[in-house]
Write a protein that holds these residues in place. Structure first.
Motif, PDB file in Angstrom:
ATOM      1  N   PHE A   1     -27.112  27.526  37.761  1.00  0.00           N
ATOM      2  CA  PHE A   1     -26.856  27.775  36.337  1.00  0.00           C
ATOM      3  C   PHE A   1     -25.513  27.220  35.865  1.00  0.00           C
ATOM      4  O   PHE A   1     -24.941  27.724  34.907  1.00  0.00           O
ATOM      5  N   THR A   2     -25.015  26.207  36.579  1.00  0.00           N
ATOM      6  CA  THR A   2     -23.815  25.523  36.101  1.00  0.00           C
ATOM      7  C   THR A   2     -24.160  24.053  35.945  1.00  0.00           C
ATOM      8  O   THR A   2     -24.838  23.496  36.810  1.00  0.00           O
ATOM      9  N   PRO A   3     -23.765  23.430  34.887  1.00  0.00           N
ATOM     10  CA  PRO A   3     -23.115  24.018  33.725  1.00  0.00           C
ATOM     11  C   PRO A   3     -24.079  24.907  32.943  1.00  0.00           C
ATOM     12  O   PRO A   3     -25.256  25.002  33.296  1.00  0.00           O
ATOM     13  N   GLY A   4     -23.571  25.528  31.882  1.00  0.00           N
ATOM     14  CA  GLY A   4     -24.407  26.377  31.042  1.00  0.00           C
ATOM     15  C   GLY A   4     -25.537  25.576  30.402  1.00  0.00           C
ATOM     16  O   GLY A   4     -25.565  24.344  30.457  1.00  0.00           O
ATOM     17  N   LEU A   5     -26.487  26.261  29.801  1.00  0.00           N
ATOM     18  CA  LEU A   5     -27.682  25.622  29.242  1.00  0.00           C
ATOM     19  C   LEU A   5     -27.345  24.535  28.226  1.00  0.00           C
ATOM     20  O   LEU A   5     -27.864  23.414  28.318  1.00  0.00           O
ATOM     21  N   ILE A   6     -26.505  24.828  27.264  1.00  0.00           N
ATOM     22  CA  ILE A   6     -26.183  23.860  26.209  1.00  0.00           C
ATOM     23  C   ILE A   6     -25.460  22.641  26.791  1.00  0.00           C
ATOM     24  O   ILE A   6     -25.883  21.508  26.542  1.00  0.00           O
ATOM     25  N   PRO A   7     -24.400  22.812  27.588  1.00  0.00           N
ATOM     26  CA  PRO A   7     -23.764  21.630  28.175  1.00  0.00           C
ATOM     27  C   PRO A   7     -24.711  20.838  29.093  1.00  0.00           C
ATOM     28  O   PRO A   7     -24.684  19.609  29.101  1.00  0.00           O
ATOM     29  N   ALA A   8     -25.560  21.541  29.836  1.00  0.00           N
ATOM     30  CA  ALA A   8     -26.464  20.855  30.751  1.00  0.00           C
ATOM     31  C   ALA A   8     -27.515  20.042  29.999  1.00  0.00           C
ATOM     32  O   ALA A   8     -27.973  19.009  30.494  1.00  0.00           O
ATOM     33  N   ARG A   9     -27.890  20.478  28.824  1.00  0.00           N
ATOM     34  CA  ARG A   9     -28.959  19.810  28.071  1.00  0.00           C
ATOM     35  C   ARG A   9     -28.420  19.054  26.861  1.00  0.00           C
ATOM     36  O   ARG A   9     -29.171  18.745  25.943  1.00  0.00           O
ATOM     37  N   GLN A  10     -27.138  18.745  26.859  1.00  0.00           N
ATOM     38  CA  GLN A  10     -26.513  18.104  25.705  1.00  0.00           C
ATOM     39  C   GLN A  10     -27.195  16.782  25.338  1.00  0.00           C
ATOM     40  O   GLN A  10     -27.424  16.510  24.164  1.00  0.00           O
ATOM     41  N   LYS A  11     -27.538  15.976  26.336  1.00  0.00           N
ATOM     42  CA  LYS A  11     -28.193  14.692  26.040  1.00  0.00           C
ATOM     43  C   LYS A  11     -29.553  14.909  25.396  1.00  0.00           C
ATOM     44  O   LYS A  11     -29.925  14.218  24.451  1.00  0.00           O
ATOM     45  N   GLU A  12     -30.298  15.885  25.894  1.00  0.00           N
ATOM     46  CA  GLU A  12     -31.607  16.187  25.314  1.00  0.00           C
ATOM     47  C   GLU A  12     -31.463  16.717  23.889  1.00  0.00           C
ATOM     48  O   GLU A  12     -32.260  16.375  23.012  1.00  0.00           O
ATOM     49  N   ILE A  13     -30.455  17.556  23.680  1.00  0.00           N
ATOM     50  CA  ILE A  13     -30.210  18.096  22.334  1.00  0.00           C
ATOM     51  C   ILE A  13     -29.890  16.941  21.382  1.00  0.00           C
ATOM     52  O   ILE A  13     -30.440  16.859  20.276  1.00  0.00           O
ATOM     53  N   ALA A  14     -29.013  16.030  21.814  1.00  0.00           N
ATOM     54  CA  ALA A  14     -28.647  14.880  20.982  1.00  0.00           C
ATOM     55  C   ALA A  14     -29.878  14.038  20.671  1.00  0.00           C
ATOM     56  O   ALA A  14     -30.079  13.598  19.521  1.00  0.00           O
ATOM     57  N   GLU A  15     -30.715  13.829  21.665  1.00  0.00           N
ATOM     58  CA  GLU A  15     -31.929  13.029  21.483  1.00  0.00           C
ATOM     59  C   GLU A  15     -32.869  13.672  20.460  1.00  0.00           C
ATOM     60  O   GLU A  15     -33.373  13.006  19.551  1.00  0.00           O
ATOM     61  N   LYS A  16     -33.086  14.971  20.588  1.00  0.00           N
ATOM     62  CA  LYS A  16     -34.010  15.678  19.676  1.00  0.00           C
ATOM     63  C   LYS A  16     -33.451  15.741  18.257  1.00  0.00           C
ATOM     64  O   LYS A  16     -34.192  15.562  17.291  1.00  0.00           O
ATOM     65  N   VAL A  17     -32.161  16.003  18.118  1.00  0.00           N
ATOM     66  CA  VAL A  17     -31.553  16.064  16.784  1.00  0.00           C
ATOM     67  C   VAL A  17     -31.641  14.691  16.114  1.00  0.00           C
ATOM     68  O   VAL A  17     -32.041  14.580  14.949  1.00  0.00           O
ATOM     69  N   ALA A  18     -31.297  13.637  16.853  1.00  0.00           N
ATOM     70  CA  ALA A  18     -31.341  12.283  16.293  1.00  0.00           C
ATOM     71  C   ALA A  18     -32.768  11.916  15.879  1.00  0.00           C
ATOM     72  O   ALA A  18     -32.989  11.369  14.791  1.00  0.00           O
ATOM     73  N   LYS A  19     -33.731  12.232  16.733  1.00  0.00           N
ATOM     74  CA  LYS A  19     -35.124  11.912  16.411  1.00  0.00           C
ATOM     75  C   LYS A  19     -35.586  12.672  15.167  1.00  0.00           C
ATOM     76  O   LYS A  19     -36.241  12.111  14.286  1.00  0.00           O
TER      77      LYS A  19
ATOM     78  N   GLU B   1     -35.301   2.001  12.289  1.00  0.00           N
ATOM     79  CA  GLU B   1     -35.309   3.453  12.487  1.00  0.00           C
ATOM     80  C   GLU B   1     -34.892   3.798  13.909  1.00  0.00           C
ATOM     81  O   GLU B   1     -34.134   4.741  14.128  1.00  0.00           O
ATOM     82  N   GLU B   2     -35.380   3.035  14.880  1.00  0.00           N
ATOM     83  CA  GLU B   2     -35.005   3.281  16.274  1.00  0.00           C
ATOM     84  C   GLU B   2     -33.523   3.013  16.497  1.00  0.00           C
ATOM     85  O   GLU B   2     -32.860   3.733  17.246  1.00  0.00           O
ATOM     86  N   ASN B   3     -32.987   1.984  15.851  1.00  0.00           N
ATOM     87  CA  ASN B   3     -31.553   1.699  15.964  1.00  0.00           C
ATOM     88  C   ASN B   3     -30.722   2.827  15.371  1.00  0.00           C
ATOM     89  O   ASN B   3     -29.695   3.217  15.931  1.00  0.00           O
TER      90      ASN B   3
END
Length: 190
Positions: free
Chosen positions: A41-59, A132-134
């Protein structure tokens, strides 16, 4: 008296476990190791999934906000035509007056037509899948690099701090109820 102790201990356990669970959403910011082994459980959920969060928000920004109709609305809101006309009007006093009177209407009609064509071309260009992808890739990169785990935590807490606090209180209430149930079971002798 022992009934009260069961309730208090249950409430404390419920509160603390929910508090820790919420804390672990954001912390620790980095992976921790002991004797070379990664702690779970290190790093925490948000830091561990930061790239996925960025990807989903951008999409989602691309899909929801940068569709053709939304793009048209955005360009209308920018009032590009009005801004260009105002800029030209600010330049007109610097020109000789005989030129200004004769050209003013012609300039404004040409500018208006030019802005309409420009808006159409912008929408057409921005609405292509490649563009759009860019844009999505640009947003993803910015979110990943500009938003540290601490910044993401700050943003989420700005939005949901009260609800997260209520979750910890709910943990105390549920823990107290479980403590009460445990006390009743012990008294009855199950």
């Amino acid at each position: 008296m022992s009934l009260f102790i069961y309730i208090v201990v249950g409430a404390i356990i419920g509160y603390v476990t929910n508090y820790i669970a919420i804390w672990m959403l954001f912390h620790p910011y980095e992976e921790k190791r002991i004797l070379g082994m990664r702690l779970p459980f290190t790093p925490g959920l948000i830091p561990a999934r930061q790239k996925e969060i960025a990807e989903k928000v951008a999409k989602n920004i691309r899909v929801v906000f940068l569709s053709g109709d939304n793009l048209k609305s955005l360009l209308k809101r920018l009032e590009l035509e009005q801004a260009v006309i105002e800029s030209i009007e600010n330049l007109l006093p610097e020109l000789p007056s005989f030129l200004v009177e004769g050209l003013k209407q012609t300039i404004f009609s040409k500018v208006s037509l030019f802005i309409q064509v420009l808006n159409e071309k912008l929408i057409e260009g921005l609405s292509t899948t490649r563009m759009e992808e860019n844009i999505e890739a640009f947003l993803k990169e910015k979110i990943e690099k500009e938003f540290s785990p601490q910044e993401l935590e700050r943003i989420i807490l700005q939005v949901a701090k009260r609800e997260l606090k209520h979750i910890t209180y709910l943990g105390a209430i549920l823990g107290g109820i479980i403590g009460l149930a445990n006390a009743v079971v012990n008294l009855i002798g199950f």
